[in-house]
Design an enzyme around this catalytic site. Structure first.
Site, PDB file in Angstrom:
ATOM      1  N   ASP A   1      55.755  48.237  90.827  1.00 17.11           N
ATOM      2  CA  ASP A   1      54.997  47.625  89.738  1.00 17.11           C
ATOM      3  C   ASP A   1      53.622  47.244  90.270  1.00 17.11           C
ATOM      4  O   ASP A   1      53.467  46.923  91.455  1.00 17.11           O
ATOM      5  CB  ASP A   1      55.715  46.375  89.217  1.00 17.11           C
ATOM      6  CG  ASP A   1      56.975  46.705  88.427  1.00 17.11           C
ATOM      7  OD1 ASP A   1      57.029  47.786  87.819  1.00 17.11           O
ATOM      8  OD2 ASP A   1      57.885  45.866  88.412  1.00 17.11           O
TER       9      ASP A   1
ATOM     10  N   ASP B   1      56.962  51.363  82.352  1.00 13.46           N
ATOM     11  CA  ASP B   1      57.341  50.226  81.504  1.00 13.46           C
ATOM     12  C   ASP B   1      56.490  50.189  80.242  1.00 13.46           C
ATOM     13  O   ASP B   1      56.985  49.877  79.155  1.00 13.46           O
ATOM     14  CB  ASP B   1      57.161  48.907  82.269  1.00 13.46           C
ATOM     15  CG  ASP B   1      58.011  48.824  83.521  1.00 13.46           C
ATOM     16  OD1 ASP B   1      59.086  49.463  83.568  1.00 13.46           O
ATOM     17  OD2 ASP B   1      57.598  48.128  84.470  1.00 13.46           O
TER      18      ASP B   1
END
Length: 166
Positions: free
Chosen positions: A126, A144
């Site tokens: 991330d 995401d």
């Protein structure tokens, strides 16, 4: 007659898998670039509300189950693969429904992008960090984002479909 009906009921997966592939490629390329440029935990301020920061997520959304004993890697990998198979079935069955299939393709690409990370690294990379003053949204990635946009499009498509049936 039967041939026409079966052709209409199912369609080509190619354009929808193409959308998913583009999502996967963009997701993986950005993750590779961030991992090469940043050290773990390192961040850079881009805007007053946005940073790039390299973090690893061993769990699911919002680091759900990140501290579990390692089983979650395989559980979330299996869940992503099962979701991909179900989505492929739905794409084939509803190929003529453009918005529905676009949404599913985004979700498919995002899910597989994160599955690739789990298989390759044991965690998801991330790096997008949005914040308001000291309050930070959990870091996330392009996969995401594709999943979130796809889910929003599914809701919009269903609301549009319900409204149209009145």
């Amino acid at each position: 007659m039967a041939r026409t009906l079966s052709k209409r009921a199912g369609g080509s997966l190619a354009p929808w898998l193409g959308v998913a592939l583009i999502v996967i490629l963009c997701d993986q390329l950005t993750k590779i670039a961030i991992a090469k440029v940043f050290a773990y935990g390192e961040g850079r301020v881009i805007a007053p509300f946005f940073n790039l920061v390299l973090v690893y997520n061993r769990g699911a959304a919002f680091s759900f189950l990140a501290a579990a004993g390692g089983w979650q890697r395989w559980a979330f990998t299996a869940l992503g693969i099962v979701a991909a198979l179900v989505i492929c079935y739905l794409l084939k069955r509803h190929a003529a429904q453009r918005l529905f299939c676009t949404a599913l393709s985004l979700i498919l690409g995002g899910a597989l992008g994160n599955v690739i990370d789990r298989l390759a690294y044991g965690h998801v990379i991330d790096f997008l960090d949005f914040h308001v003053r000291a309050w930070h949204w959990p870091a996330f990635n392009l996969a995401d984002s594709a999943i979130t946009i796809g889910a929003a499009l599914l809701v919009f498509d269903e609301l549009r479909r319900v409204r149209g049936s009145r």
